[in-house]
Structure formats: C-alpha cells, structure tokens
Design a protein around this motif. Structure first.
Motif, PDB file in Angstrom:
ATOM      1  N   VAL A  13      31.780  39.335  53.918  1.00 30.17           N
ATOM      2  CA  VAL A  13      31.331  39.020  52.560  1.00 30.17           C
ATOM      3  C   VAL A  13      32.487  38.450  51.737  1.00 30.17           C
ATOM      4  CG1 VAL A  13      30.499  40.030  50.386  1.00 30.17           C
ATOM      5  CG2 VAL A  13      29.454  40.695  52.557  1.00 30.17           C
ATOM      6  N   LEU A  14      33.646  39.060  51.853  1.00 33.12           N
ATOM      7  CA  LEU A  14      34.808  38.615  51.088  1.00 33.12           C
ATOM      8  C   LEU A  14      35.209  37.193  51.466  1.00 33.12           C
ATOM      9  CD1 LEU A  14      36.884  41.916  51.301  1.00 33.12           C
ATOM     10  CD2 LEU A  14      35.886  40.962  49.216  1.00 33.12           C
ATOM     11  N   ASN A  71      37.223  33.580  43.872  1.00 28.83           N
ATOM     12  CA  ASN A  71      35.990  33.976  44.558  1.00 28.83           C
ATOM     13  C   ASN A  71      36.176  35.266  45.341  1.00 28.83           C
ATOM     14  OD1 ASN A  71      34.571  31.822  43.578  1.00 28.83           O
ATOM     15  ND2 ASN A  71      34.245  30.827  45.552  1.00 28.83           N
ATOM     16  N   LEU A  72      37.335  35.428  45.949  1.00 30.30           N
ATOM     17  CA  LEU A  72      37.650  36.662  46.670  1.00 30.30           C
ATOM     18  C   LEU A  72      37.623  37.851  45.717  1.00 30.30           C
ATOM     19  CD1 LEU A  72      38.625  37.846  49.438  1.00 30.30           C
ATOM     20  CD2 LEU A  72      40.957  37.439  48.630  1.00 30.30           C
ATOM     21  N   ARG A  73      38.181  37.689  44.536  1.00 32.02           N
ATOM     22  CA  ARG A  73      38.176  38.755  43.535  1.00 32.02           C
ATOM     23  C   ARG A  73      36.748  39.076  43.078  1.00 32.02           C
ATOM     24  NH1 ARG A  73      41.493  36.226  39.042  1.00 32.02           N
ATOM     25  NH2 ARG A  73      40.825  38.108  37.923  1.00 32.02           N
ATOM     26  N   ALA A  76      35.070  41.041  45.778  1.00 40.54           N
ATOM     27  CA  ALA A  76      35.612  42.400  45.822  1.00 40.54           C
ATOM     28  C   ALA A  76      34.994  43.257  44.717  1.00 40.54           C
ATOM     29  CB  ALA A  76      37.133  42.360  45.685  1.00 40.54           C
ATOM     30  N   ALA A  77      34.881  42.692  43.521  1.00 36.21           N
ATOM     31  CA  ALA A  77      34.256  43.432  42.421  1.00 36.21           C
ATOM     32  C   ALA A  77      32.789  43.723  42.729  1.00 36.21           C
ATOM     33  CB  ALA A  77      34.380  42.633  41.122  1.00 36.21           C
ATOM     34  N   HIS A 114      32.072  40.892  38.268  1.00 34.27           N
ATOM     35  CA  HIS A 114      30.908  41.265  39.063  1.00 34.27           C
ATOM     36  C   HIS A 114      29.706  40.373  38.744  1.00 34.27           C
ATOM     37  CE1 HIS A 114      27.884  43.823  40.995  1.00 34.27           C
ATOM     38  NE2 HIS A 114      27.196  43.729  39.880  1.00 34.27           N
ATOM     39  N   ASP A 115      29.542  40.005  37.475  1.00 37.56           N
ATOM     40  CA  ASP A 115      28.380  39.228  37.054  1.00 37.56           C
ATOM     41  C   ASP A 115      28.392  37.794  37.601  1.00 37.56           C
ATOM     42  OD1 ASP A 115      27.476  41.396  35.637  1.00 37.56           O
ATOM     43  OD2 ASP A 115      28.339  40.734  33.725  1.00 37.56           O
ATOM     44  N   LEU A 116      29.519  37.347  38.131  1.00 39.04           N
ATOM     45  CA  LEU A 116      29.626  35.976  38.626  1.00 39.04           C
ATOM     46  C   LEU A 116      29.290  35.850  40.103  1.00 39.04           C
ATOM     47  CD1 LEU A 116      32.944  34.871  36.857  1.00 39.04           C
ATOM     48  CD2 LEU A 116      30.587  34.355  36.151  1.00 39.04           C
ATOM     49  N   TYR A 117      29.039  36.953  40.790  1.00 39.47           N
ATOM     50  CA  TYR A 117      28.894  36.892  42.248  1.00 39.47           C
ATOM     51  C   TYR A 117      27.729  36.009  42.681  1.00 39.47           C
ATOM     52  CZ  TYR A 117      28.294  38.223  47.100  1.00 39.47           C
ATOM     53  OH  TYR A 117      28.150  38.173  48.471  1.00 39.47           O
TER      54      TYR A 117
END
Length: 334
Positions: A13-14, A71-73, A76-77, A114-117
């Motif tokens: 996923v990351l 994007n990795l961050r 992760a969130a 988190h809201d940007l995933y």
C-alpha cells in the motif's frame, strides 16, 4: 498509542501510493528501502533515470522524489501511522533524501494528510483543454495553504501575471523545439500504443496542440508526424500558480516536491484537473525571470489547474521494480 505491523500488505500500500506521484517525463526516479530496526522507509533518488540535458543539476528529479515522499506520508497516515520525516539524513549517502519512520499515534488523533489518500489514485496529469468554469476562491486558498504546510509558497497571479508566466513558458517551449538534444531526450520518453512500458508517457497521454497558440503545452514529438494529436481550442483564461521556495538547495527541492503533490492532491480532492508547466524552469534565465521584478524567490514549477476532462494516464513501475533488495533476516514484518 495505535500502531500496526509493517507487513508485506502494508508495504504494498505504501509503495503503490508513493509511485503514483508525478515525475518529470514520467521517469519515476526513485528507489525505496526498508529499515526494520527503525521501522523506517528510506527514499533515494535514482540517478540512472536522470534527464541529463533538461535537468543537469537534478533539481526536477528531486522535486519528483519529493512528490513520492508526500504520497508515502499520506498512505502511512491512512494506515494509522504518524510518518516522521528526517530530511537528508546521511551526509555520506547523498542519494538518500529522506528517512520516513512509521511511528504509532493516538487512535483519536487524526492526521491532516489522511483525508488526501483517496485522491492519490485519482490524481494524474491532464494535458487537455479545461473549461471556463471558475475555481472557487475557497479551493484556491486551500491549495495555497497546502503548499505553506510543506514549507513552500504557492502564488496564484492575476490575469496580467498569468500571461507573463505563460509567455515565459512559451519562450522556453520555443527554445526546446529548436534544441535538437532536448527534443531528442523528450522523445525517448514517449511510448507507442501497445508498448508494454512501465515508464515514460504513452502517446494517448500527450496533450493536443492549442489552436489559438496561447497555451504552451509541452511538445514531446517535434516535427514527427502525429496524427493522433488533434488541434483543439484551450481555455481563454487559464488559471495557473507558481510554486516557489525561499532558498534553492537540495533540501528545498525535496520540500517543494512534497508541497507540489500536496497541492495537486488538494486540487484533485475538489474535482480539479491539473498539469505542470516546467519548461521555463529548464532555462536559468527564464527561471529567474519567473520570479518577477524585485522578487527574491526561487521558482520551482508552474501548475495549471481547472475543471475539465481527465486526459490519458501514464504507467507506473511495480513495487518489485522500485524496492531495493531486503536481506532475508529483514523480510516480512518489521
């Protein structure tokens, strides 16, 4: 504190989120490594995927890797970690740009990323004409705040300022078209229909030419006949934004890349399409002119944004192509 195991599924996923980031000519110039002892992911620049003519100092390459780091961050969130970023962590390893430690967090403390995933998979460059529908000021303000949150600045100019940025970009585009080596380098990253390629830009993702000549869309093919590229009329009043930093060091380039992707994801979340106008940044005099008179800033990129069609997607290399080998005793959960 809330935490979870960093198992193979989580790594997938990351990395899937990281490689979804934009990169110049879709070169995807990044490498990732796992450090089980510190529960960290190391992100390196891959110099083998450089553009030696258009990007000799690797500035655009660092921006690209910075976008992947953001994007990795975000991923992760989304998975429940607090991604702690250490920038340029090893002086003796210049290709190591960032170490992202996956730390636990309180379950009742949501992270803003988190809201940007959900936007990560939906975001991609659209080189198509946009409509004339105005972008609400509230969204523009949020995009500006997204850049500021990452230590960069996003300036959205008025109509005269927009025309100035587009003129400088057009001047760069004309220089590129007349520069044999630059044009040849760009062509090498264009892939034909049906080609099984993980890198580069398919012809289906190239943008049409602007019938009015106002929009300086990058020309990847030059004088080569391109019947699949139509001539269309682009929006009369384009909306663009200049991303800039106060300084111009390697670390600033990485921060700018993270700011770029945060802005793009914010725009995507609100239903906007985006594309990048980087041509003027590839010529030192035009890049300096982008700052404008009496300005002390370091321009990094111009973002075009608005409402319109998706445009064609570009491919991505799988995790097996971007993950450095892991020792057997480090494989699996860490």
């Amino acid at each position: 504190m809330q935490s979870r195991e960093v198992d193979a599924a989580a790594v997938e996923v990351l990395l899937a989120a990281a490689v979804a980031a934009p990169s110049i000519h879709n070169t995807q110039p990044w490498r990732f490594g796992l450090d089980p002892e510190s529960r960290s992911i190391e992100v390196r620049v891959d110099r083998r995927r450089r553009l030696s003519v258009a990007d000799p100092d690797l500035r655009a390459q660092h921006l690209s890797v910075g976008a992947a780091i953001l994007n990795l961050r975000v991923a992760a969130a989304h998975l429940g970690w607090d991604p702690l970023v250490r920038l340029l962590p090893a002086a003796d390893d210049p290709d190591l740009l960032v170490r992202v430690q996956l730390a636990g967090r309180r379950a009742d403390t949501p992270l803003p990323l988190h809201d940007l995933y959900d936007a990560v998979a939906r975001r991609h460059t659209s080189r198509m004409p946009f409509t004339g529908r105005p972008v609400p000021d509230a969204i523009v303000t949020e995009m500006i705040g997204s850049a500021r949150a990452e230590g960069a600045h996003l300036e959205v100019p008025d109509i005269p300022g927009t025309r100035r940025l587009l003129r400088l970009t057009q001047a760069a585009e004309m220089r590129n078209a007349a520069h044999r080596d630059r044009l040849a380098e760009a062509r090498r990253w264009v892939t034909a229909p049906g080609t099984d390629a993980s890198y580069g830009i398919p012809t289906t993702a190239l943008g049409p030419r602007d019938a009015s000549g106002r929009m300086p869309v990058r020309d990847f093919v030059g004088a080569v006949p391109t019947p699949w590229l139509p001539v269309l009329r682009f929006e009369r009043h384009a909306r663009v934004a200049l991303l800039w930093t106060s300084r111009d060091r390697r670390g600033d380039w990485v921060l700018a890349g993270q700011a770029l992707e945060r802005v793009l994801l914010t725009a995507t979340r609100h239903g906007l399409r985006t594309s990048m106008l980087h041509q003027a940044m590839e010529w030192p005099d035009l890049r300096a002119a982008m700052a404008g008179p009496d300005r002390h800033c370091c321009p990094q990129l111009v973002i075009r944004f608005g409402y319109g069609p998706e445009g064609g997607r570009t491919p991505r290399a799988g995790a097996d192509r971007v993950l450095d080998a892991v020792a057997p005793d480090r494989a699996g959960v860490f």
